[in-house]
Enzyme design. Structure first.
Site, PDB file in Angstrom:
ATOM      1  N   ASP A 119       0.745  -1.074   0.033  1.00  0.00           N
ATOM      2  CA  ASP A 119       0.065  -0.060  -0.193  1.00  0.00           C
ATOM      3  C   ASP A 119       0.857   1.372  -0.053  1.00  0.00           C
ATOM      4  O   ASP A 119       2.135   1.288   0.493  1.00  0.00           O
ATOM      5  CB  ASP A 119      -0.843   0.161   1.047  1.00  0.00           C
ATOM      6  CG  ASP A 119      -2.054  -1.058   1.019  1.00  0.00           C
ATOM      7  OD1 ASP A 119      -2.108  -1.810   0.315  1.00  0.00           O
ATOM      8  OD2 ASP A 119      -2.904  -0.959   2.172  1.00  0.00           O
ATOM      9  N   HIS A 279       3.769  -2.318   3.120  1.00  0.00           N
ATOM     10  CA  HIS A 279       3.706  -0.890   2.428  1.00  0.00           C
ATOM     11  C   HIS A 279       5.156  -0.673   1.727  1.00  0.00           C
ATOM     12  O   HIS A 279       6.356  -1.170   2.113  1.00  0.00           O
ATOM     13  CB  HIS A 279       3.661   0.251   3.694  1.00  0.00           C
ATOM     14  CG  HIS A 279       2.477   0.046   4.275  1.00  0.00           C
ATOM     15  ND1 HIS A 279       2.187  -0.932   5.409  1.00  0.00           N
ATOM     16  CD2 HIS A 279       1.207   0.655   4.155  1.00  0.00           C
ATOM     17  CE1 HIS A 279       0.809  -0.863   5.776  1.00  0.00           C
ATOM     18  NE2 HIS A 279       0.328   0.217   5.309  1.00  0.00           N
TER      19      HIS A 279
END
Length: 372
Positions: A119, A279
């Site tokens: 993400d 991430h």
């Protein structure tokens, strides 16, 4: 392990306008090279205004769909809005209790299959991750932030052309349950538009920042042709590597790795596969992925099968984008039918996301200030 500060990597491969991905049949060619002009876009990392002609046009996509009349939450956290938290089951609020709908994607179907997802990018150190994935012959799903897409378009192109999957992660990375319907549409619409301007394709999947989704948010997402994907909740809690805690300063890198190791043990207890949250926004989160978590997953016994989320669901690559999908229920040209948001609870339960997770909003703003 500390906070690394290595040189920002450069892209090993660049692509010219007109190139097409070899793995995606029927994909349109890459558009003319994207050049960012602030006057054409909302302010970076801010919730977009809702009075623009674009947002008014995107609002029409909700017509004919049943959008629940749910009051926005105060800050997207359970502690910050006790009244909303008390109604979590009625709201179908994932943040407070792990409530999902039958249309949400929450796991990979096959046991010991790891759905690889990242993400908050694209970002400068995403290239280091791309090289690792290429070296290991792995594919991932990237949930991208619109403000990062227009800031680093060449990195997004490199991800897409290498065969990785691109999905929507909002424009500003703020909790969606806190917003009005118009603001949610603006967040999703501008991100979808940014990806289409850079790649020529429009994603058909999304992930809410912090997993902060309820029946209203998911109904709007589905109406806009964006099916929600959430990371898995297993017997020991969510499959969140907690890598984001390290740049936020709330855990050390060794502590994060211990959290991750406990997730691996929980995975073997499940009858299905699982989707993992990582991430690629910061150098440290990329270094944790390529130096620790992904290597540990690849060397795990019993063996995990690491795949992008589309791969683990056995979806044809074309179904990831509106322009190429063969799925008649997916919408083309940003027009779709919404699926029901029934608010059923994840059978395994969930650990509510804490207000501390919202610190990543500030982290994204810090990245923008330092790198843009």
């Amino acid at each position: 392990m500390g906070m690394p500060s290595g040189a920002i990597p450069t892209l090993s491969t660049t692509y010219t306008p007109g190139a097409t991905p070899t793995y995606l049949s029927g994909a349109p060619p890459l558009p003319t090279k994207f050049v960012f002009s602030q006057s054409e876009w909302p302010e970076l990392d801010k919730v977009p205004p809702t009075d623009s002609d674009q947002v008014k046009e995107w609002m029409k996509e909700l017509e004919g769909h049943d959008i629940p009349d749910i009051t926005p939450t105060q800050d997207g956290s359970c502690a910050g809005d006790p009244a909303a938290a008390a109604q979590a089951e009625e709201r179908g609020w994932w943040t407070c209790g792990g409530y999902t709908s039958g249309n949400d994607i929450v796991s990979c179907p096959d046991k010991l299959t790891w759905g690889v997802s990242f993400d908050d990018g694209p970002a400068p150190y995403s290239e280091k991750l791309l090289k690792y994935l290429d070296d290991k012959d792995l594919s991932a799903t990237f949930f991208v932030v619109g403000s990062r897409v227009v800031s680093y378009p060449d990195i997004l192109i490199a991800e897409y052309m290498a065969g990785h999957e691109i999905a929507v992660h909002t424009w500003s990375h703020h909790p969606l349950t806190t917003m009005t319907n118009e603001q949610i549409v603006a967040e999703l619409g501008w991100t979808r538009h940014a990806i289409q301007k850079v790649l020529g394709v429009t994603p058909t999947f999304m992930r809410a920042p912090f997993g902060d989704i309820d029946n209203r948010v998911r109904a709007i997402s589905n109406a806009m042709g964006l099916r929600p994907i959430i990371w898995t909740t297993g017997p020991g809690g969510p499959f969140d590597t907690n890598d984001w805690h390290v740049p936020a300063g709330t855990v050390t890198a060794p502590e994060q790795f211990q959290i991750f190791q406990s997730l691996l043990g929980n995975a073997t207890l499940m009858d299905t596969g699982f989707i993992v949250l990582e991430h690629d926004l910061f150098e440290i989160t990329v270094d944790l992925a390529v130096g620790y978590t992904l290597d540990a997953a690849l060397n795990h016994n019993p063996k995990f099968h690491l795949e992008s989320i589309g791969q683990c669901l056995s979806l044809p690559p074309a179904d990831l984008y509106a322009e190429t999908t063969t799925n008649s229920s997916a919408k083309s040209d940003s027009k779709s039918s919404s699926a029901a948001a029934d608010g059923s609870k994840n059978p395994s339960g969930a650990i509510p996301r804490s207000a501390a997770s919202l610190s990543l909003v500030g982290a994204a703003a810090l990245l923008a200030a330092n790198l843009l």
